[in-house]
Scaffold this active site. Structure first.
Site, short mmCIF file in Angstrom:
data_model
loop_
_atom_site.label_atom_id
_atom_site.label_comp_id
_atom_site.label_asym_id
_atom_site.label_seq_id
_atom_site.Cartn_x
_atom_site.Cartn_y
_atom_site.Cartn_z
N HIS A 104 0.92 -1.34 -0.08
CA HIS A 104 0.22 -0.01 0.19
C HIS A 104 0.89 1.25 0.00
O HIS A 104 0.29 2.27 0.30
CB HIS A 104 -0.87 -0.15 1.20
CG HIS A 104 -1.94 -1.11 1.20
ND1 HIS A 104 -2.78 -1.63 2.15
CD2 HIS A 104 -2.50 -1.91 -0.02
CE1 HIS A 104 -3.48 -2.39 1.85
NE2 HIS A 104 -3.22 -2.75 0.53
N ALA A 198 -9.12 -12.61 12.97
CA ALA A 198 -10.20 -12.19 11.86
C ALA A 198 -10.91 -13.73 11.34
O ALA A 198 -11.22 -13.77 10.12
CB ALA A 198 -9.85 -11.36 11.07
N1 APR Z 1 -0.61 -7.17 17.62
C1 APR Z 1 -1.23 -8.02 16.78
N2 APR Z 1 -2.35 -7.70 15.84
C2 APR Z 1 -3.19 -6.69 16.67
C3 APR Z 1 -2.53 -5.76 17.68
C4 APR Z 1 -1.40 -6.26 18.00
N3 APR Z 1 -0.69 -5.68 19.30
N4 APR Z 1 -3.50 -4.69 17.95
C5 APR Z 1 -4.30 -4.95 17.06
N5 APR Z 1 -4.21 -5.93 16.21
C6 APR Z 1 -5.05 -6.48 15.11
C7 APR Z 1 -6.58 -6.22 15.24
O1 APR Z 1 -7.17 -7.19 16.14
C8 APR Z 1 -7.03 -6.25 13.74
O2 APR Z 1 -7.37 -7.64 13.23
O3 APR Z 1 -4.57 -5.89 13.79
C9 APR Z 1 -5.85 -5.78 12.99
C10 APR Z 1 -5.78 -4.30 12.52
O4 APR Z 1 -6.80 -4.41 11.67
P1 APR Z 1 -6.79 -3.11 10.72
O5 APR Z 1 -6.98 -1.88 11.59
O6 APR Z 1 -8.03 -3.06 9.66
O7 APR Z 1 -5.57 -2.87 10.06
P2 APR Z 1 -5.18 -3.66 8.60
O8 APR Z 1 -5.79 -5.00 8.47
O9 APR Z 1 -3.87 -3.46 8.34
O10 APR Z 1 -5.91 -2.73 7.26
C11 APR Z 1 -5.73 -3.03 5.75
O11 APR Z 1 -6.95 -0.96 5.33
O12 APR Z 1 -7.44 1.24 5.69
C12 APR Z 1 -6.42 0.20 4.96
O13 APR Z 1 -4.74 0.72 3.64
C13 APR Z 1 -5.23 0.67 4.93
O14 APR Z 1 -3.49 -1.10 4.78
C14 APR Z 1 -4.67 -0.66 5.68
C15 APR Z 1 -5.77 -1.80 5.29
#
Ligand code: APR
Length: 230
Positions: A104, A198
């Site tokens: 990204h 998830a």
């Molecule tokens: N360690 C591991 N996982 C964690 C932690 C932690 N300390 N804290 C939170 N999480 C998990 C959450 O449970 C969740 O499943 O990280 C995940 C974060 O999910 P999102 O916020 O949706 O992030 P991500 O999946 O990377 O989003 C994907 O969405 O908005 C776009 O471009 C953006 O790259 C991003 C993409």
């Protein structure tokens, strides 16, 4: 040497102090995605978009890699480790990981809005007045919603070659990144590290869910993999 492929998301950087997107208090809670992370939003209000990314880029001066990043570097002693990250921070690189592919984009790079689409390293604020040498305005080198993911092909190729696949810190809600798991060969072990995973057991073949944060979960997993040379 066996190859470990890691698909990382925002949860990978959470313990470094960088907000995730969809957890409580996450980045998308305070912002309209289409206003700050889409080409339409940038065309409508470039200053708002530049400010959103400037704030996130400034934060990189204050944060550092966490134990999860270090565990992945440690694995390089025993395996080929390729990281495919959805994250736009540079924490994997700063921890010392050798092969990082940013699906990204990258906060610390900017790109010409002109036909060259030339990319430049950029660590400070970017203003609408900043120009590329070819005279065109500069934009964050980030893949916005609705834009192509140019590195998807290489990411799928890397994932298909994994002897072990680790997915850490992603809600698996954004495609095409979330679809990369389907390039895993049958029988290749899949470890899903996330305190609120998830995925559910048996959703994928050879899946083991590790319901822990990245720091502790990856440290333990790295020790297991190094010991078994799996
Ligand atoms: N360690 C591991 N996982 C964690 C932690 C932690 N300390 N804290 C939170 N999480 C998990 C959450 O449970 C969740 O499943 O990280 C995940 C974060 O999910 P999102 O916020 O949706 O992030 P991500 O999946 O990377 O989003 C994907 O969405 O908005 C776009 O471009 C953006 O790259 C991003 C993409």
């Amino acid at each position: 040497m066996k190859r470990i492929v890691v698909l990382s998301g925002a949860g990978m950087s959470a313990e470094s102090g960088i907000s995730t997107f969809r957890d409580a208090g996450g980045l998308w809670e305070g912002h309209d995605v289409m206003e700050v992370a889409s080409p339409e939003g940038f065309a409508r209000n470039p200053a708002l978009v530049q400010d959103f990314y400037n704030q996130r880029r400034r934060q990189l001066h204050e944060v550092k890699p966490n134990a999860g990043h270090s565990a992945l570097v440690e694995l390089e002693k025993f395996f080929e480790v390729s990281i495919v990250t959805q994250n736009v921070d540079d924490l994997h690189e700063r921890a010392g990981s050798s092969h990082v592919l940013h699906l990204h984009g990258e906060l610390r790079k900017v790109r010409s809005t002109g036909p060259t689409a030339a990319v430049f390293p950029w660590k400070e604020d970017l203003t609408p007045d900043d120009r590329c040498p070819d005279g065109f305005p500069l934009r964050p080198h980030i893949v916005w919603f609705g834009e192509e993911v140019p590195l998807l092909g290489p990411a799928a190729h890397i994932t298909a070659q994994a002897d072990v696949l680790i997915i850490v810190g992603t809600s698996m809600q954004v495609y095409p990144a979330a679809g990369l798991v389907h390039y895993k060969q049958p029988g290749v072990p899949l470890y899903f590290v996330d305190p609120n995973p998830a995925v559910v057991p048996d959703q994928y073949d050879s899946l083991e869910i590790i319901p822990e944060k990245a720091g502790a979960g990856l440290t333990t997993l790295a020790e297991r993999l190094a010991y078994t040379r799996l």
